[in-house]
Design a protein around this motif. Structure first.
Motif, PDB file in Angstrom:
ATOM      1  N   ASN A 304      72.944  16.632  15.492  1.00 25.45           N
ATOM      2  CA  ASN A 304      72.627  16.399  14.088  1.00 25.45           C
ATOM      3  C   ASN A 304      73.232  15.055  13.700  1.00 25.45           C
ATOM      4  O   ASN A 304      73.879  14.392  14.514  1.00 25.45           O
ATOM      5  N   ASP A 305      73.003  14.637  12.460  1.00 24.51           N
ATOM      6  CA  ASP A 305      73.462  13.311  12.038  1.00 24.51           C
ATOM      7  C   ASP A 305      74.970  13.166  12.164  1.00 24.51           C
ATOM      8  O   ASP A 305      75.471  12.100  12.549  1.00 24.51           O
ATOM      9  N   MET A 306      75.694  14.223  11.834  1.00 23.94           N
ATOM     10  CA  MET A 306      77.149  14.129  11.897  1.00 23.94           C
ATOM     11  C   MET A 306      77.631  13.935  13.333  1.00 23.94           C
ATOM     12  O   MET A 306      78.372  12.994  13.646  1.00 23.94           O
ATOM     13  N   ASN A 307      77.248  14.830  14.214  1.00 21.67           N
ATOM     14  CA  ASN A 307      77.738  14.768  15.592  1.00 21.67           C
ATOM     15  C   ASN A 307      77.213  13.543  16.327  1.00 21.67           C
ATOM     16  O   ASN A 307      77.885  13.019  17.217  1.00 21.67           O
ATOM     17  N   ASP A 308      76.018  13.071  15.980  1.00 21.72           N
ATOM     18  CA  ASP A 308      75.466  11.890  16.633  1.00 21.72           C
ATOM     19  C   ASP A 308      76.317  10.660  16.351  1.00 21.72           C
ATOM     20  O   ASP A 308      76.443   9.779  17.199  1.00 21.72           O
ATOM     21  N   LYS A 309      76.922  10.609  15.167  1.00 24.03           N
ATOM     22  CA  LYS A 309      77.685   9.435  14.754  1.00 24.03           C
ATOM     23  C   LYS A 309      79.184   9.591  14.984  1.00 24.03           C
ATOM     24  O   LYS A 309      79.948   8.661  14.716  1.00 24.03           O
ATOM     25  N   SER A 310      79.623  10.751  15.453  1.00 19.00           N
ATOM     26  CA  SER A 310      81.059  11.032  15.554  1.00 19.00           C
ATOM     27  C   SER A 310      81.553  10.962  16.990  1.00 19.00           C
ATOM     28  O   SER A 310      80.844  11.361  17.922  1.00 19.00           O
ATOM     29  N   THR A 311      82.769  10.462  17.146  1.00 22.20           N
ATOM     30  CA  THR A 311      83.435  10.446  18.447  1.00 22.20           C
ATOM     31  C   THR A 311      84.304  11.691  18.554  1.00 22.20           C
ATOM     32  O   THR A 311      85.169  11.926  17.710  1.00 22.20           O
ATOM     33  N   MET A 312      84.071  12.500  19.569  1.00 21.22           N
ATOM     34  CA  MET A 312      84.778  13.766  19.716  1.00 21.22           C
ATOM     35  C   MET A 312      85.990  13.613  20.637  1.00 21.22           C
ATOM     36  O   MET A 312      85.873  13.128  21.768  1.00 21.22           O
ATOM     37  N   ASN A 313      87.149  14.049  20.139  1.00 19.60           N
ATOM     38  CA  ASN A 313      88.376  13.935  20.929  1.00 19.60           C
ATOM     39  C   ASN A 313      88.265  14.659  22.259  1.00 19.60           C
ATOM     40  O   ASN A 313      88.855  14.238  23.263  1.00 19.60           O
ATOM     41  N   LYS A 314      87.533  15.772  22.283  1.00 15.75           N
ATOM     42  CA  LYS A 314      87.442  16.554  23.517  1.00 15.75           C
ATOM     43  C   LYS A 314      86.860  15.732  24.660  1.00 15.75           C
ATOM     44  O   LYS A 314      87.274  15.884  25.818  1.00 15.75           O
ATOM     45  N   ILE A 315      85.905  14.848  24.352  1.00 14.34           N
ATOM     46  CA  ILE A 315      85.309  14.012  25.399  1.00 14.34           C
ATOM     47  C   ILE A 315      86.378  13.128  26.036  1.00 14.34           C
ATOM     48  O   ILE A 315      86.468  13.013  27.269  1.00 14.34           O
ATOM     49  N   MET A 316      87.193  12.499  25.193  1.00 15.51           N
ATOM     50  CA  MET A 316      88.271  11.640  25.712  1.00 15.51           C
ATOM     51  C   MET A 316      89.263  12.447  26.540  1.00 15.51           C
ATOM     52  O   MET A 316      89.769  11.974  27.569  1.00 15.51           O
ATOM     53  N   GLU A 317      89.562  13.671  26.103  1.00 12.21           N
ATOM     54  CA  GLU A 317      90.522  14.495  26.831  1.00 12.21           C
ATOM     55  C   GLU A 317      89.973  14.897  28.196  1.00 12.21           C
ATOM     56  O   GLU A 317      90.694  14.872  29.199  1.00 12.21           O
ATOM     57  N   TYR A 318      88.705  15.277  28.241  1.00  9.24           N
ATOM     58  CA  TYR A 318      88.085  15.606  29.530  1.00  9.24           C
ATOM     59  C   TYR A 318      88.166  14.411  30.484  1.00  9.24           C
ATOM     60  O   TYR A 318      88.516  14.546  31.665  1.00  9.24           O
ATOM     61  N   MET A 319      87.822  13.238  29.971  1.00  8.87           N
ATOM     62  CA  MET A 319      87.823  12.042  30.805  1.00  8.87           C
ATOM     63  C   MET A 319      89.229  11.694  31.278  1.00  8.87           C
ATOM     64  O   MET A 319      89.426  11.303  32.435  1.00  8.87           O
ATOM     65  N   ALA A 320      90.218  11.838  30.388  1.00  5.99           N
ATOM     66  CA  ALA A 320      91.600  11.526  30.759  1.00  5.99           C
ATOM     67  C   ALA A 320      92.075  12.390  31.908  1.00  5.99           C
ATOM     68  O   ALA A 320      92.900  11.967  32.726  1.00  5.99           O
ATOM     69  N   LEU A 321      91.553  13.623  31.999  1.00  9.09           N
ATOM     70  CA  LEU A 321      91.936  14.542  33.060  1.00  9.09           C
ATOM     71  C   LEU A 321      91.021  14.446  34.287  1.00  9.09           C
ATOM     72  O   LEU A 321      91.150  15.234  35.220  1.00  9.09           O
ATOM     73  N   GLY A 322      90.099  13.497  34.253  1.00 11.87           N
ATOM     74  CA  GLY A 322      89.234  13.270  35.406  1.00 11.87           C
ATOM     75  C   GLY A 322      88.181  14.343  35.610  1.00 11.87           C
ATOM     76  O   GLY A 322      87.812  14.644  36.756  1.00 11.87           O
ATOM     77  N   LYS A 323      87.661  14.904  34.511  1.00 12.98           N
ATOM     78  CA  LYS A 323      86.687  15.989  34.609  1.00 12.98           C
ATOM     79  C   LYS A 323      85.267  15.497  34.320  1.00 12.98           C
ATOM     80  O   LYS A 323      85.037  14.765  33.355  1.00 12.98           O
ATOM     81  N   PRO A 324      84.287  15.887  35.131  1.00 12.59           N
ATOM     82  CA  PRO A 324      82.893  15.574  34.826  1.00 12.59           C
ATOM     83  C   PRO A 324      82.443  16.394  33.624  1.00 12.59           C
ATOM     84  O   PRO A 324      82.930  17.504  33.396  1.00 12.59           O
ATOM     85  N   ILE A 325      81.503  15.858  32.863  1.00 12.53           N
ATOM     86  CA  ILE A 325      81.138  16.434  31.565  1.00 12.53           C
ATOM     87  C   ILE A 325      79.647  16.712  31.505  1.00 12.53           C
ATOM     88  O   ILE A 325      78.844  15.978  32.085  1.00 12.53           O
ATOM     89  N   VAL A 326      79.290  17.758  30.778  1.00 11.96           N
ATOM     90  CA  VAL A 326      77.903  17.991  30.363  1.00 11.96           C
ATOM     91  C   VAL A 326      77.903  18.085  28.846  1.00 11.96           C
ATOM     92  O   VAL A 326      78.716  18.807  28.259  1.00 11.96           O
ATOM     93  N   GLN A 327      76.999  17.340  28.203  1.00 11.31           N
ATOM     94  CA  GLN A 327      76.885  17.371  26.747  1.00 11.31           C
ATOM     95  C   GLN A 327      75.450  17.059  26.353  1.00 11.31           C
ATOM     96  O   GLN A 327      74.654  16.570  27.155  1.00 11.31           O
ATOM     97  N   GLN A 338      79.702   7.563  28.938  1.00  8.11           N
ATOM     98  CA  GLN A 338      78.852   6.768  29.820  1.00  8.11           C
ATOM     99  C   GLN A 338      78.522   7.545  31.097  1.00  8.11           C
ATOM    100  O   GLN A 338      77.991   8.646  31.037  1.00  8.11           O
ATOM    101  N   GLU A 339      78.873   7.030  32.270  1.00 13.62           N
ATOM    102  CA  GLU A 339      78.464   7.681  33.519  1.00 13.62           C
ATOM    103  C   GLU A 339      79.378   8.830  33.927  1.00 13.62           C
ATOM    104  O   GLU A 339      79.196   9.424  35.002  1.00 13.62           O
ATOM    105  N   ALA A 340      80.344   9.184  33.083  1.00 10.42           N
ATOM    106  CA  ALA A 340      81.200  10.339  33.362  1.00 10.42           C
ATOM    107  C   ALA A 340      80.559  11.643  32.908  1.00 10.42           C
ATOM    108  O   ALA A 340      81.154  12.709  33.072  1.00 10.42           O
ATOM    109  N   SER A 341      79.354  11.582  32.364  1.00 13.24           N
ATOM    110  CA  SER A 341      78.697  12.765  31.813  1.00 13.24           C
ATOM    111  C   SER A 341      77.244  12.836  32.247  1.00 13.24           C
ATOM    112  O   SER A 341      76.597  11.812  32.488  1.00 13.24           O
ATOM    113  N   LEU A 342      76.742  14.075  32.329  1.00 10.14           N
ATOM    114  CA  LEU A 342      75.300  14.312  32.356  1.00 10.14           C
ATOM    115  C   LEU A 342      74.881  14.686  30.936  1.00 10.14           C
ATOM    116  O   LEU A 342      75.638  15.326  30.197  1.00 10.14           O
TER     117      LEU A 342
END
Length: 411
Positions: A304-327, A338-342
């Motif tokens: 939605n408009d809100m989530n499309d424009k918002s940066t989610m802390n959880k994404i940064m936390e997943y990346m900091a721990l070296g985890k691949p992401i799906v969103q 970027q390329e850390a997610s499908l």
């Protein structure tokens, strides 16, 4: 840090939706300002594990106040926000008459703290607006309409920007809103991203017991709310477990919120409760154990408009721990990972399920994506890269010349 005729600068941070130091962004900002020589006080609500009405942590003075039960509905929000404003005014006077402050740093939601900041500007104080959430879009996400209250949210947002001497945005999308919808001078809007601190997000050995005897664990951390899309994640889990007959996958969902009980009941209704662990809000150690054990981490935030424009802390936390992401494929989510997610098709739980299974079945891809995400945090997104921009925003309160636009963006 000296300023204002040679006196030590004094900052009062006001945050309503989470207690300190639980709110990680606010706590990182407070520590950064303290380390730069500012005297820092915080007004915030009480919360589980943070019941003390006053305490000093690491030379930061925290003044907490009670709030009604977390709001749900227009009347509930009005009651909550009214109570918060009462306590924010009351405690601001207490701080002013004891420790003093020169700057009010207001963290939304809601966009009503400008009433406190605007009042104290009459006494020569500065007002910094830290734009955490886009409230008109948040209202639309929660209630599905653009009615009188939506327009009221836009009005309050504009008054907040008009009151602010400087605005801090969490990403470029928010910066555009400050300039285009809020009417702010572009040279007074600074992008300070919510980068993680790696001394907190530690890579730990996995805890096999969290997989409940299964081969794989899919991890999630965040708020249990309607716009967070946990219902999409649960339907994706049902598809994986039942339609695809995958009994080798467990789901660990970390976080609290107004929808937690409803989501537990929904997992029962879908027939997957035995495959899902809801932890509720937990200490950092338990959160880290779950995420470090996860093979894949997910962000099912509704498109939605809100989530499309918002940066989610959880994404940064997943990346900091070296985890691949799906969103789901959202603008700021894609910029961060970027390329850390499908990226699954928007609001398509079947495609999300397919992307999760794709990663579970490809260890090499999981490892590669995790390494990409970790490197992006270490080299570009960690909190230390945001510190100079935050301090530049504060320097702009004093400088009489405009700050070049090139310094107003934390890329």
């Amino acid at each position: 840090m000296r300023g204002f005729a040679g006196k030590r600068r004094r900052v009062l941070i006001i945050v309503e939706n989470l207690p300190s130091p639980f709110d990680r962004r606010v706590w990182q900002e407070a520590n950064t300002l303290r380390d730069a020589g500012y005297q820092v006080s915080i007004i915030c609500p009480t919360g589980k594990g943070y019941e003390k009405r006053y305490e000093v942590i690491d030379d930061i003075h925290i003044y907490r106040h009670p709030l009604p039960v977390e709001a749900d509905g227009a009347l509930g929000y009005a009651f909550e926000y009214g109570a918060a404003l009462f306590w924010e005014f009351t405690l601001a006077w207490r701080v002013l008459l004891t420790r003093g402050f020169d700057i009010i740093h207001a963290c939304n939601p809601p966009d009503l703290i400008f009433l406190v900041g605007g009042f104290f500007k009459l006494f020569g104080k500065k007002f910094v607006f830290d734009h955490h959430d886009i409230n008109p879009e948040l209202y639309e996400a929660k209630f599905g309409r653009r009615d009188f209250f939506y327009k009221l949210m836009v009005f309050f947002e504009r008054l907040t920007f008009r009151t602010a001497d400087v605005s801090i945005a969490t990403n470029e999308s928010y910066r555009r809103i400050a300039i285009e919808r809020g009417g702010m001078d572009p040279d007074k809007v600074f992008v300070v991203r919510s980068g993680p601190k790696l001394d907190r997000l530690r890579i730990l050995p996995p805890v096999p017991a969290l997989k409940k005897g299964r081969k794989y664990l899919v991890g999630y951390v965040g708020v249990m709310g309607k716009q967070e899309g946990i219902d999409y994640l649960l339907r994706a889990a049902r598809y994986i477990i039942q339609d695809k007959s995958r009994q080798d996958v467990h789901f660990g969902i970390v976080g609290g919120g107004t929808e937690l009980d409803n989501l537990k009941a929904y997992a029962e209704e879908l027939g997957i409760a035995d495959y899902v662990t809801f932890t509720g809000r937990v200490p950092d150690q338990e959160l880290l154990e779950m995420l470090n054990t996860a093979d894949v981490c997910v962000n099912p935030d509704v498109a939605n408009d809100m989530n499309d424009k918002s940066t989610m802390n959880k994404i940064m936390e997943y990346m900091a721990l070296g985890k691949p992401i799906v969103q789901f494929d959202l603008t700021e989510g894609r910029f961060s990972a970027q390329e850390a997610s499908l990226y699954a098709a928007r609001n398509d739980e079947i495609d999300m399920a397919a992307k999760i299974m794709q990663l579970l079945d490809n260890q090499d891809l999981r490892q590669k994506m995790g390494e990409i995400g970790r490197a992006r945090v270490v080299n570009e997104l960690e909190w230390k890269y945001q510190v100079p921009v935050l301090l530049a925003a504060y320097e702009a309160l004093d400088l009489r010349r405009p700050i070049p636009a090139s310094q107003a963006s934390g890329k």
